[in-house]
Design a protein around this motif. Structure first.
Motif, PDB file in Angstrom:
ATOM      1  N   ARG A   1       0.815  -1.216   0.000  1.00  0.00           N
ATOM      2  CA  ARG A   1       0.000   0.000   0.000  1.00  0.00           C
ATOM      3  C   ARG A   1       0.847   1.264   0.000  1.00  0.00           C
ATOM      4  NH1 ARG A   1      -5.035   1.294   4.214  1.00  0.00           N
ATOM      5  NH2 ARG A   1      -5.912   2.993   2.955  1.00  0.00           N
ATOM      6  N   GLU A   2       2.062   1.156   0.441  1.00  0.00           N
ATOM      7  CA  GLU A   2       2.937   2.326   0.388  1.00  0.00           C
ATOM      8  C   GLU A   2       3.138   2.793  -1.053  1.00  0.00           C
ATOM      9  OE1 GLU A   2       6.555   1.395   2.324  1.00  0.00           O
ATOM     10  OE2 GLU A   2       5.683   1.262   4.341  1.00  0.00           O
ATOM     11  N   GLN A   3       3.183   1.846  -1.972  1.00  0.00           N
ATOM     12  CA  GLN A   3       3.485   2.168  -3.374  1.00  0.00           C
ATOM     13  C   GLN A   3       2.273   2.164  -4.280  1.00  0.00           C
ATOM     14  OE1 GLN A   3       7.895  -0.008  -3.249  1.00  0.00           O
ATOM     15  NE2 GLN A   3       6.463  -0.466  -4.872  1.00  0.00           N
ATOM     16  N   GLU A   4       1.167   1.549  -3.830  1.00  0.00           N
ATOM     17  CA  GLU A   4       0.048   1.318  -4.734  1.00  0.00           C
ATOM     18  C   GLU A   4      -1.285   1.730  -4.111  1.00  0.00           C
ATOM     19  OE1 GLU A   4       0.466  -0.208  -7.844  1.00  0.00           O
ATOM     20  OE2 GLU A   4       2.626  -0.230  -7.468  1.00  0.00           O
ATOM     21  N   ASN A   5      -2.196   2.234  -4.948  1.00  0.00           N
ATOM     22  CA  ASN A   5      -3.604   2.251  -4.590  1.00  0.00           C
ATOM     23  C   ASN A   5      -4.117   0.831  -4.814  1.00  0.00           C
ATOM     24  OD1 ASN A   5      -3.928   5.169  -4.174  1.00  0.00           O
ATOM     25  ND2 ASN A   5      -3.507   5.310  -6.365  1.00  0.00           N
TER      26      ASN A   5
END
Length: 358
Positions: free
Chosen positions: A111-115
């Protein structure tokens, strides 16, 4: 597990460097999260956006639509990259697992990098159409009749009745397949105004992912296939993977002096336990409050539970002991065993009719 997570994150980081700016900015289909089975307060705190997105019911009738239950967990670092998650199954809802997923270290890192985009496949969870769950009817029949052949015939009769009922309502079970699920995902992508996305499929979700790649390849930036099921393999072929897992277990026993002495022929013990329960099913009390609510637990039930246990690193070390105890008639262990491994909803709310249709 840690190595797999590192590889996934590195792969997605490389891919997200090339992503165009894209937004999840279509509000026409936004709904209250409580409408798709999620707590509104929890969703607000976790920055979850919920949707009910219409998709074509089938290719030949674009006017008929089903509403798909969709939830998006916004990136904790406000990135523009999106990841579609395709759940296993078939027949298992995705969104019923969402609170559990978002607590895990794996999903927190992703989730840090992606929706993160999640949706219930058609006919599961809160996605339309709602399909009746005949599990309780089968269970009630089984409580009165322990004959496996009679149970099988009753189940087939139920399925035929439900199929005819759905056809009368204009719903064809042929419209439930991995390809339909992939097309639904594509319709969701368009509704969310996403140019493209990364895709992460697990187990049955890998077959949906491959259909998505085959039919909508330009929209897939990258793809991860986790525990893939070969597309050309018979769907009900659980015997071969079960045997492979059992071989791994036997090799580990062989290499451990204590286990080797304690469990000399686990395969024979397993066969004895299955045969014993098939000849004389154990009576499992489903409801402690009702002593008459018993279920005939067969050897086939036991084999399926052992298969589920071998898929879980937390419990696989207990499998040899459990097999030996059940072989020796210690059936009092079966109630906690069924609670852990024979619950059809253990991986998410289960729709048997959708599963069989796929």
């Amino acid at each position: 597990m840690r190595l797999k997570l590192i590889l996934i994150l590195c792969f997605l980081q490389m891919q997200s460097n090339f992503l165009d700016a894209q937004g999840i900015n279509n509000n026409n289909n936004v709904c209250q999260c409580s409408e798709i089975g999620l707590d509104n307060k929890w969703a607000e705190e976790e920055k979850i956006i919920c949707y009910k997105i219409p998709v074509p019911g089938n290719a030949s009738n674009q006017k008929e639509t089903f509403l798909m239950a969709v939830a998006i967990a916004k990136s904790t670092r406000n990135t523009n990259s999106s990841l579609l998650y395709l759940h296993g199954g078939p027949g298992i809802s995705t969104l019923s697992n969402l609170p559990k997923y978002l607590k895990s270290d794996t999903w927190k890192k992703l989730r840090e990098q992606e929706n993160l985009v999640f949706f219930d496949y058609r006919g599961t969870g809160f996605s339309e159409p709602e399909l009746e769950n005949f599990s309780d009817s089968v269970r009630r029949f089984s409580m009165k009749n322990a004959d496996p052949i009679a149970q099988h015939q009753f189940r087939i009769s139920l399925i035929q009745d439900y199929r005819n009922k759905l056809l009368a309502e204009g719903i064809n079970l042929n419209d439930f397949s991995s390809l339909h699920n992939a097309n639904d995902a594509e319709a969701i992508r368009r509704a969310l105004n996403l140019t493209e996305w990364n895709v992460y499929g697990v187990s049955h979700g890998t077959t949906v992912a491959l259909q998505l790649l085959k039919h909508h390849e330009p929209t897939v930036r990258s793809m991860i296939l986790d525990s893939p099921f070969p597309p050309n393999a018979p769907w009900v072929d659980f015997i071969r993977p079960f045997n492979e897992a059992f071989i791994v277990l036997e090799k580990r026993i062989e290499n451990d002096p204590d286990y080797k002495t304690e469990f000399k022929d686990l395969r024979k013990s397993f066969a004895h336990a299955v045969n014993r329960l098939n000849i004389s099913p154990a009576k499992i009390n489903i409801s402690p409050a009702d002593s008459n609510s018993t279920y005939p637990f067969t050897g086939f039930d036991f084999a399926w539970g052992i298969w589920q246990a071998m898929l879980n690193p937390k419990y696989i070390t207990l499998v040899p002991l459990l097999i030996r105890e059940i072989e020796q008639g210690n059936d009092q262990l079966l109630f906690p065993f069924t609670s852990l491994f024979n619950n059809p909803d253990q991986f998410g709310t289960f729709s048997p009719l959708q599963s069989l249709s796929v």
